[in-house]
Design an enzyme around this catalytic site. Structure first.
Site, short mmCIF file in Angstrom:
data_model
loop_
_atom_site.label_atom_id
_atom_site.label_comp_id
_atom_site.label_asym_id
_atom_site.label_seq_id
_atom_site.Cartn_x
_atom_site.Cartn_y
_atom_site.Cartn_z
N GLU A 104 -0.91 7.62 0.15
CA GLU A 104 -1.97 8.19 -0.69
C GLU A 104 -1.49 9.43 -1.45
O GLU A 104 -1.99 9.74 -2.52
CB GLU A 104 -3.21 8.52 0.15
CG GLU A 104 -2.97 9.32 1.42
CD GLU A 104 -2.72 8.43 2.64
OE1 GLU A 104 -2.07 7.38 2.50
OE2 GLU A 104 -3.17 8.82 3.74
N GLU A 108 9.66 0.86 10.89
CA GLU A 108 10.68 1.90 10.66
C GLU A 108 9.97 3.22 10.88
O GLU A 108 9.20 3.67 10.03
CB GLU A 108 11.20 1.82 9.21
CG GLU A 108 11.91 0.52 8.87
CD GLU A 108 13.21 0.36 9.60
OE1 GLU A 108 13.80 1.38 10.03
OE2 GLU A 108 13.64 -0.79 9.78
N GLY A 155 2.60 3.66 13.61
CA GLY A 155 3.37 2.44 13.91
C GLY A 155 2.90 1.78 15.20
O GLY A 155 2.74 0.55 15.28
N CYS A 157 13.45 10.71 7.71
CA CYS A 157 13.29 10.17 9.06
C CYS A 157 14.55 10.36 9.90
O CYS A 157 14.49 10.54 11.10
CB CYS A 157 12.95 8.69 8.98
SG CYS A 157 14.01 7.81 7.83
N LYS A 162 0.86 -1.19 0.00
CA LYS A 162 0.00 0.00 0.00
C LYS A 162 0.90 1.23 0.00
O LYS A 162 1.52 1.57 0.99
CB LYS A 162 -0.93 0.05 1.21
CG LYS A 162 -2.09 0.98 0.91
CD LYS A 162 -2.65 1.76 2.04
CE LYS A 162 -1.86 2.84 2.66
NZ LYS A 162 -1.67 4.07 1.85
N GLY A 211 6.76 4.58 8.53
CA GLY A 211 5.90 5.75 8.68
C GLY A 211 6.05 6.35 10.06
O GLY A 211 7.09 6.20 10.71
N GLU A 244 9.44 15.48 16.12
CA GLU A 244 9.89 15.33 14.74
C GLU A 244 9.15 16.35 13.87
O GLU A 244 7.92 16.41 13.89
CB GLU A 244 9.58 13.92 14.24
CG GLU A 244 10.09 13.70 12.83
CD GLU A 244 9.77 12.30 12.29
OE1 GLU A 244 8.63 11.84 12.46
OE2 GLU A 244 10.66 11.69 11.69
#
Ligand code: NAD
Length: 486
Positions: A179, A251, A234, A285, A176, A229, A386
């Site tokens: 989007e 991750e 997560g 990330c 997936k 993500g 973040e």
């Protein structure tokens, strides 16, 4: 460039979403729609998982001889290299990243198929000693059907990082894509068919996370979930997958530190400190967004970082002069500016740039200027959350132990950088940093031959390298009784 309506790919067929709905895809530099894709949901995931299940259970993919599967992965790599310009230009339009960065992503994705293709004929088990009257064979087998969910910052590269090791292990999968950036993943099925990957081995369902992603994680026919993500999603995935005790690799995010000691090579440290936060628009990330500089060097370092921002050129990624593209979406632009407002509110000082660009040519796109904040402390939100945008915070320190404590003062542990000309100090500090990757006199390299993943809340498991392959493998012990009763 407009790409029109793109179908998704299930069981070797191009299909629409069961419900018939679609999602608009934007060029983030222009703020305009460039494509639509199906809004896949539960029924589409059901169809895709059944296809992956059948391909796995029938042995159509895992049952093929190792050298044939190796050839297939090497062929996919060759086709990706052949199509690199097409793929890179789609990636630029879809994600906003500069063309040179998109080309580097595509080249690395091709290498990842080569790298994991090569492993297929080299994987072997063990024969541990269990005495003269028995023999134990420890063999590696594919986990089964993998649900792979990726974010929008490296759309094609992340898809390769999951599909290549899954196929190498003998798994089948359902991918997936994010989007916001599904377009390059939808190029892949043509290459898979050309390389003779059987129907059902790789299925691609486009859709929203809460709908298609959620259905994939929940599906009892999925044996493992490989997710890249945010920490929030997560955590939710790990909780959901616990119901069926699915294997989950995560991750997740980061808030990486970059420690610059006074004996560092200043030119290189400044250069890579900027690269480490501003490359890929800061949508990385491992962005080393907390920079700690030893006191005697601090002010000069700040001045040099400010100067280096003059060379940043915001623009459309397809323009060769562009060094920084837009953020991926209007939502991400708002999210980043929200973090910037929080930094101001907490008392941080912006010493370089610090707003949306004034250039009217950029006004329709989702751009933000690179920013550098000083006068920060470890309790401020800019030092804890973040941001996933081009925002650097710089703080002075005095001693090595203080630098290590500051660096480790985060719930994340994805990566860390340090700069010094003293190799003994470098290695001692590297061992004290709680992070999955530590760069000494560098920032951001992530060679696909080496493992990538986080300590603490940056994730579970590893991607890339041999360990990345093992995430898709089960271990079976076969015990043979050799006792002849003599
Ligand atoms: P996100 O978590 O919002 O979305 C990632 C993917 O998960 C998307 O495909 C999304 O549709 C899907 N998703 C969302 N909700 C879901 C749900 N309930 N169930 C299943 N799937 C769901 O993250 P993002 O905003 O796309 O990406 C940015 C984040 O990714 C940052 O936190 C970044 O640090 C992280 N990231 C980590 C790495 C790494 O290697 N550690 C690499 C790249 C990005």
């Amino acid at each position: 460039m407009r790409y029109g309506y793109q179908r998704m790919y299930i069981n070797g067929q191009w299909v629409d979403a069961h419900g018939g709905n679609t999602i608009e895809v934007f060029d983030p530099a222009l703020g305009s729609v460039i494509a639509t894709v199906p809004q896949g949901g539960e029924e589409d995931i059901e169809h895709a998982v059944q296809a992956a299940r059948h391909c796995f259970d029938s042995g159509a993919w895992p049952g093929r001889p190792e050298r044939e599967r190796e050839r297939v992965l090497l062929d996919i790599a060759r086709i990706i290299r052949r199509e690199r310009d097409v793929l890179a230009s789609i990636e630029v339009a879809d994600s906003g990243k500069p063309l040179a960065d998109a080309l580097a992503d595509i080249d690395e994705a091709a290498f990842i198929f080569e790298y994991y293709g090569g492993w297929i004929t080299k994987l072997s088990g063990e024969i541990p000693p269990v005495g003269p009257l028995a023999m134990s064979l420890v063999v590696k087998e594919p986990v089964g059907v993998a649900g792979c969910i990726v974010p929008w910052n490296y759309p094609f590269l992340m898809a390769a990082q999951k599909i290549a090791p899954a196929l190498a292990a003998g798994c089948t999968c359902v991918l997936k894509p994010a989007e916001q950036t599904p377009l390059t993943a939808l190029e892949l099925p043509k290459y898979l068919e050309e390389a003779h990957v059987p129907p059902g081995a790789v299925n691609i369902v486009t859709g929203y996370g809460e709908e298609a992603g959620e259905a994939l994680v929940k599906h009892p026919g999925v044996d493992m979930v490989s997710f890249t993500g945010s920490l929030t999603v997560g955590r939710h995935i790990q909780e959901t997958a616990a119901r069926h005790i699915k294997r989950v690799t995560l991750e997740l995010g980061g808030k990486s530190p970059n420690i610059v000691f006074a004996d560092a090579d200043l030119d290189a440290a400044v250069d890579k400190a900027c690269y480490g936060v501003f490359w890929n628009q800061g949508e990385v990330c491992s962005a080393a967004s907390r920079v700690f500089v030893q006191e005697p060097l601090y002010q000069e370092f700040v001045n040099r970082v400010k100067e280096s921002l003059d060379s940043v050129r915001l623009g459309h990624g397809a323009n060769p002069a562009t060094t920084m593209g837009p953020l991926v979406s209007h939502e991400q632009q708002e999210r980043v500016m929200g973090h910037v407002q929080a930094a101001y509110a907490d008392g941080a000082r912006c010493v370089a740039k610090g707003s949306l660009p004034a250039d009217p040519a950029l006004s329709q796109g989702f751009f933000v200027e690179p920013m550098v904040f000083t006068d920060v402390n470890p309790s401020m939100r800019i030092m804890r959350e973040e941001i996933f945008g081009p925002v650097m915070a710089i703080m002075p320190f005095q001693s090595e132990s203080e630098a290590v404590a500051l660096a480790n003062d985060t719930p994340y542990g994805l990566a860390a950088a340090l700069w010094t000309s003293d190799i003994k100090r470098a290695l001692a500090v590297a061992r004290k940093l709680r992070a999955g990757t530590v760069w000494i006199n560098d920032s951001q390299p992530a060679p696909s031959e080496a493992p990538w993943g986080g300590y603490k809340q940056s994730g579970n498991g590893r991607e890339l390298g041999r360990l990345g392959l093992e995430e898709f493998l089960e271990t079976k012990h076969i015990y043979i009784n050799l006792d002849r009763g003599e």
